[in-house]
Write an enzyme that holds these catalytic residues in place. Structure first.
Site, PDB file in Angstrom:
ATOM      1  CE  LYS B  53       2.458  -3.169   2.890  1.00  0.00           C
ATOM      2  NZ  LYS B  53       2.262  -1.710   2.991  1.00  0.00           N
ATOM      3  CD  GLN B  97       0.631   0.631   5.392  1.00  0.00           C
ATOM      4  OE1 GLN B  97       1.566  -0.165   5.377  1.00  0.00           O
ATOM      5  NE2 GLN B  97      -0.282   0.651   4.416  1.00  0.00           N
ATOM      6  CG  ASP B 120       5.491   1.993  -0.057  1.00  0.00           C
ATOM      7  OD1 ASP B 120       5.260   0.813  -0.370  1.00  0.00           O
ATOM      8  OD2 ASP B 120       4.934   2.582   0.890  1.00  0.00           O
TER       9      ASP B 120
END
Lengths: 282, 282
Positions: B53, B97, B120
């Site tokens: 990322k 995460q 997300d």
């Protein structure tokens, strides 16, 4: 009970059972849930619907208050009322009766309702909680009512092939998400679906929510299909569902009658959501 | 381009096109989007994912910052960080995460993220905006990536019969809702679906997201089906998708290769969401 009667899935009986349950629960509570309805203008259908909501709120012991705006109220003024209702701790749930006049953006209004007080279940956060199966949701009342109907008649969605025809925000899509989470195999058809009989003939349960009078005929279903007809079309003052009720009942299928079952269950689930909002607060 | 190559739907090419597009757009902006990643502990897979990322954020011109907590951080401390990130105007989007250690309730964390910064796309409000087709959403990145893949290869969902096998919150259900709104006829199957071939053999597009190696074999599909395989299972250090890729490609079907395409598209859509959050703010 004769065989034909057994085949009719009577939403009104289910709604009555829900009302009785809510009434019992509220009667044992010292505080009462409070429901507000905001009405803009004086649409006759809206007034009729609200009257029903008031009747059943009073029946179950929910305090009910109607607040009316003139039809030329500005979006800003309406949003101020929404903000007031969001903050007022004495109000557990409220709805803004739809449709709204064209100069008001419905989406702006719905998105401003505090999700915890959104007893209509239209706020995107409530729709999303259905998707991810976070049952602190306020589910939209019509699909919530269908789930109650299935539960009442002990129709388990697990392992079933379910076909939904129609994909509105307040019926087709939320009922699809509820049933996916109930472990059904769910097919969502729309007006563009090719060879729709491929799906309907294989279905254990068919939910129609199109507004296409008598679209669903006996030749499109199998003899074991259960039909939930949410269609509602008025032609020459007569109300039609999406299914050919007369011939389907003769065919031996279980089916909901139009009109009546949808509306009864929808109102009962509005009361159920209001009670839930009240209990969540405590 | 030979015929076999034409049949491979290459997510990496699509991701690269998305990166280039984002890079061009950001390069013409005086301010840069800023993405934060919160990591708890040091799960090796998470670290590998985050590195990717970071690499692509830097490639497209998104400022990237990693903030790490020890694995024993309390839920309260993590929530304080989330509150800080929600308020900090210099941060346009952030992710926590996953997975989180077991003593932390993931749902509490996700529900606390400001939906507008939830790049997300896991917050219920974003899931719900997909249902009601309010495209101010942040869509979960894997389904968003699938929609990009279909668009790139000019595969129109309209009128198509699409079968989704698997119904997770971050793949199966959001892609179903996106495709329903794209006017496809969508069937969502699960591990309990009886006679799954009935659906897969009739499908124009099949999306598998189960984690059942080589479940989808040639005999279960029709020669025209397009296969998007999101399956990911590791056995003896080898990665398997849900479909029998070798034989399906020989059969002439268009199919995505496992592994690679999912991950590439997922990361590219994380960058796309970050850019969207940045633009929405302005």
């Amino acid at each position: 009970m004769n065989n034909t009667r057994k085949m009719i899935l009577d939403g009104k009986i289910v709604a009555q059972a829900i009302y009785e349950e809510i009434k019992t629960e509220i009667s044992s509570s010292s505080k009462k849930p409070k429901l507000w309805v905001i009405l803009v203008g004086n649409n006759p259908s809206s007034l009729r619907y609200i009257k029903q909501k008031q009747k059943w709120a009073e029946f179950v012991g929910i305090e009910f208050e109607l607040f009316s705006f003139e039809s030329d109220v500005s979006e800003k003024e309406l949003l101020e009322k929404v903000t007031f209702l969001n903050k007022d701790d004495t109000i557990h749930g409220y709805i803004v009766q739809l449709p709204l006049p064209k100069h008001i953006n419905e989406k702006n209004i719905i998105n401003s309702i505090l999700p915890e007080k959104d007893v209509d279940g239209f706020h995107p956060q409530n729709q999303g909680k259905i998707v991810i199966w976070d049952d602190s949701w306020m589910a939209p009342c019509t699909p919530a009512g269908m789930m109650e109907l299935l539960k009442y008649y002990k129709i388990d969605a697990l392992w079933k092939n379910i076909v939904i025809i129609g994909r509105s925000n307040i019926v087709g899509k939320p009922i699809a998400n509820l049933l996916i989470n109930a472990s059904a195999t769910v097919t969502i058809c729309n007006s563009k679906t090719q060879n729709i009989e491929f799906y309907t003939k294989n279905a254990d349960i068919i939910i129609t929510a199109m507004g296409a009078p008598h679209f669903l005929t006996v030749d499109k279903i199998n003899p074991k299909s259960i039909i939930l007809d949410v269609g509602f079309t008025i032609i020459d003052e007569k109300i039609y569902g999406d299914s050919d009720f007369e011939n389907i009942i003769k065919n031996g299928n279980a089916i909901t009658p139009v009109p009546g079952w949808v509306w009864a269950l929808t109102v009962s689930c509005l009361m159920k959501n209001t009670l839930k909002a009240f209990k969540n607060r405590k």
